[in-house]
Design a protein around this motif. Sequence first.
Motif, PDB file in Angstrom:
ATOM      1  N   SER A   1      25.885  25.031  87.586  1.00 45.75           N
ATOM      2  CA  SER A   1      27.141  25.685  87.635  1.00 45.75           C
ATOM      3  C   SER A   1      27.553  26.685  86.450  1.00 45.75           C
ATOM      4  N   THR A   2      27.858  27.739  86.450  1.00 46.74           N
ATOM      5  CA  THR A   2      28.324  28.707  85.543  1.00 46.74           C
ATOM      6  C   THR A   2      29.300  28.058  84.436  1.00 46.74           C
ATOM      7  N   PRO A   3      29.223  28.609  83.107  1.00 46.46           N
ATOM      8  CA  PRO A   3      30.021  27.819  81.775  1.00 46.46           C
ATOM      9  C   PRO A   3      31.388  28.048  82.240  1.00 46.46           C
ATOM     10  N   LEU A   4      32.247  27.027  81.788  1.00 42.25           N
ATOM     11  CA  LEU A   4      33.687  27.198  81.761  1.00 42.25           C
ATOM     12  C   LEU A   4      34.305  26.721  80.632  1.00 42.25           C
ATOM     13  N   ARG A   5      35.194  27.705  79.770  1.00 42.06           N
ATOM     14  CA  ARG A   5      35.806  27.595  78.594  1.00 42.06           C
ATOM     15  C   ARG A   5      37.228  26.911  78.747  1.00 42.06           C
ATOM     16  N   VAL A   6      37.391  26.073  78.188  1.00 42.99           N
ATOM     17  CA  VAL A   6      38.440  24.821  78.127  1.00 42.99           C
ATOM     18  C   VAL A   6      39.064  24.881  77.024  1.00 42.99           C
ATOM     19  N   LEU A   7      40.355  24.884  76.771  1.00 43.26           N
ATOM     20  CA  LEU A   7      40.990  24.966  75.495  1.00 43.26           C
ATOM     21  C   LEU A   7      41.943  23.738  75.740  1.00 43.26           C
ATOM     22  N   HIS A   8      41.427  22.779  74.582  1.00 44.82           N
ATOM     23  CA  HIS A   8      42.165  21.402  74.752  1.00 44.82           C
ATOM     24  C   HIS A   8      43.233  21.345  73.697  1.00 44.82           C
ATOM     25  N   LEU A   9      44.438  20.974  73.991  1.00 51.18           N
ATOM     26  CA  LEU A   9      45.451  21.044  73.029  1.00 51.18           C
ATOM     27  C   LEU A   9      46.129  19.519  73.141  1.00 51.18           C
ATOM     28  N   SER A  10      46.599  19.217  72.042  1.00 52.70           N
ATOM     29  CA  SER A  10      47.500  17.893  72.029  1.00 52.70           C
ATOM     30  C   SER A  10      48.063  17.639  70.838  1.00 52.70           C
ATOM     31  N   ASP A  11      48.841  16.762  70.906  1.00 52.02           N
ATOM     32  CA  ASP A  11      49.608  16.180  69.850  1.00 52.02           C
ATOM     33  C   ASP A  11      50.427  17.377  69.000  1.00 52.02           C
TER      34      ASP A  11
ATOM     35  N   LEU B   1      42.126  33.716  72.618  1.00 52.58           N
ATOM     36  CA  LEU B   1      40.788  33.284  72.980  1.00 52.58           C
ATOM     37  C   LEU B   1      40.401  33.501  74.516  1.00 52.58           C
ATOM     38  N   ALA B   2      41.387  33.621  75.472  1.00 54.15           N
ATOM     39  CA  ALA B   2      41.067  33.930  76.786  1.00 54.15           C
ATOM     40  C   ALA B   2      40.527  32.807  77.440  1.00 54.15           C
ATOM     41  N   PRO B   3      40.926  31.716  77.262  1.00 55.28           N
ATOM     42  CA  PRO B   3      40.255  30.564  78.018  1.00 55.28           C
ATOM     43  C   PRO B   3      40.384  30.490  79.646  1.00 55.28           C
ATOM     44  N   ASP B   4      39.260  29.965  80.212  1.00 55.40           N
ATOM     45  CA  ASP B   4      39.562  29.842  81.715  1.00 55.40           C
ATOM     46  C   ASP B   4      40.418  28.855  82.153  1.00 55.40           C
TER      47      ASP B   4
ATOM     48  N   VAL C   1      58.044  24.803  72.076  1.00 49.65           N
ATOM     49  CA  VAL C   1      56.954  24.644  72.731  1.00 49.65           C
ATOM     50  C   VAL C   1      56.612  25.456  73.698  1.00 49.65           C
ATOM     51  N   VAL C   2      57.431  25.850  74.537  1.00 49.54           N
ATOM     52  CA  VAL C   2      57.124  26.766  75.525  1.00 49.54           C
ATOM     53  C   VAL C   2      56.848  27.873  75.155  1.00 49.54           C
ATOM     54  N   GLN C   3      57.823  28.365  73.944  1.00 47.86           N
ATOM     55  CA  GLN C   3      57.537  29.968  73.353  1.00 47.86           C
ATOM     56  C   GLN C   3      56.186  30.034  72.413  1.00 47.86           C
ATOM     57  N   ALA C   4      55.850  28.888  72.185  1.00 41.16           N
ATOM     58  CA  ALA C   4      54.661  28.850  71.251  1.00 41.16           C
ATOM     59  C   ALA C   4      53.413  28.771  72.226  1.00 41.16           C
ATOM     60  N   LEU C   5      53.311  27.935  73.068  1.00 47.49           N
ATOM     61  CA  LEU C   5      52.196  28.232  74.089  1.00 47.49           C
ATOM     62  C   LEU C   5      52.288  29.535  74.884  1.00 47.49           C
ATOM     63  N   GLY C   6      53.385  30.271  75.057  1.00 43.76           N
ATOM     64  CA  GLY C   6      53.429  31.637  75.374  1.00 43.76           C
ATOM     65  C   GLY C   6      52.380  31.987  76.651  1.00 43.76           C
ATOM     66  N   ASP C   7      51.500  32.791  76.570  1.00 45.63           N
ATOM     67  CA  ASP C   7      50.641  33.323  77.653  1.00 45.63           C
ATOM     68  C   ASP C   7      49.664  32.582  77.830  1.00 45.63           C
ATOM     69  N   LEU C   8      49.580  31.294  77.261  1.00 43.66           N
ATOM     70  CA  LEU C   8      48.578  30.051  77.657  1.00 43.66           C
ATOM     71  C   LEU C   8      49.212  29.484  78.903  1.00 43.66           C
ATOM     72  N   LEU C   9      50.545  29.427  79.188  1.00 42.16           N
ATOM     73  CA  LEU C   9      51.062  28.955  80.327  1.00 42.16           C
ATOM     74  C   LEU C   9      50.782  29.528  81.705  1.00 42.16           C
TER      75      LEU C   9
END
Length: 315
Positions: free
Chosen positions: A44-54, A74-77, A95-103
């Motif tokens: 498999s090719t690498p996968l960049r995952v951003l983990h957010l919590s709490d 960071l442009a995660p996959d 929360v929605v505005q802070a996550l912004g483009d990540l959504l």
Amino acid sequence: MSHLKNTAAIAAGTLAAGIGYASLIERNAFALREVTMPVLTPGSTPLRVLHLSDLHMLPRQRRKQAWLRELATLAPDFVVNTGDNLSHQKAVPAVVQALGDLLSVPGVFVFGSNDYFAPKPKNPTNYLFNKKRRIHGDPLPWQDLRAAFTERGWLDMTHTRREFDVAGLRIAAAGVDDPHLKRDRYETIAGAPSPTANLSLGVTHSPEPWVLDRFAADGYQLVMAGHTHGGQLCLPFYGAVATNCELDRTRAKGPSQWGADMKLHVSAGIGTSPYAPVRFCCRPEATLLTLVATPTKGSVLGRRAGQAHPTVSAR
């Protein structure tokens, strides 16, 4: 007597300085942790995952919101959100505005107790000696947050199994509702994930061992969780004092091995309860995981599989 007074004064001053540092400095010293984990199927090719919590978001927390918005650079996959986003009735827009483009990035989520219920003041000794006691505040607008996430394309994994493609890889994912509230119903997702997937992923808010054991028995490669805050108050050279769940304190944050074949990643989280706004030796963080192929057995890399080399950097 004078010596005792001086000693007491020094102790009181040291305690005050420690509380000031934990509440004013480290609690706002947001960091990005970078970890490489060999969990994907060979080839498999690498996968960049951003983990957010709490996130435990309050509307007034502008510094936290600005830092979260920067994570999109960071442009995660792929993004995994393991819950406890809210701490206030009016925090959904923040929360929605802070996550912004990540959504706009492919993502999955489950909710935690502080998505469903507002926090309340608690006796801190309960985290050590009365873990099973639950004190809930007023209901929070989790339905509004769910609608906002799903409208932007994130997938709700609560008691759901899904298969989808991200960055050319096939992901078989499943999730449960918060075990901390005893809302988990693993039987609704039980069974082995697709053997054709490049990644089989389990998602839960609280990393309770009984849930992790079920994911491991079904053959999942990776489970991601939050809830522990990394211990939140840690001791130098010792680590987390408590995890606020049944997970042992040595796994309070970061990657670890669960059983013979499954990896676990626990996020130390980004926020705190408004009634315990302190962190010590445990910076608030998001994690960028680079998931890579599991090396074939017998190779040098194969003998080192499971070793993670985290790098923490402020952003």
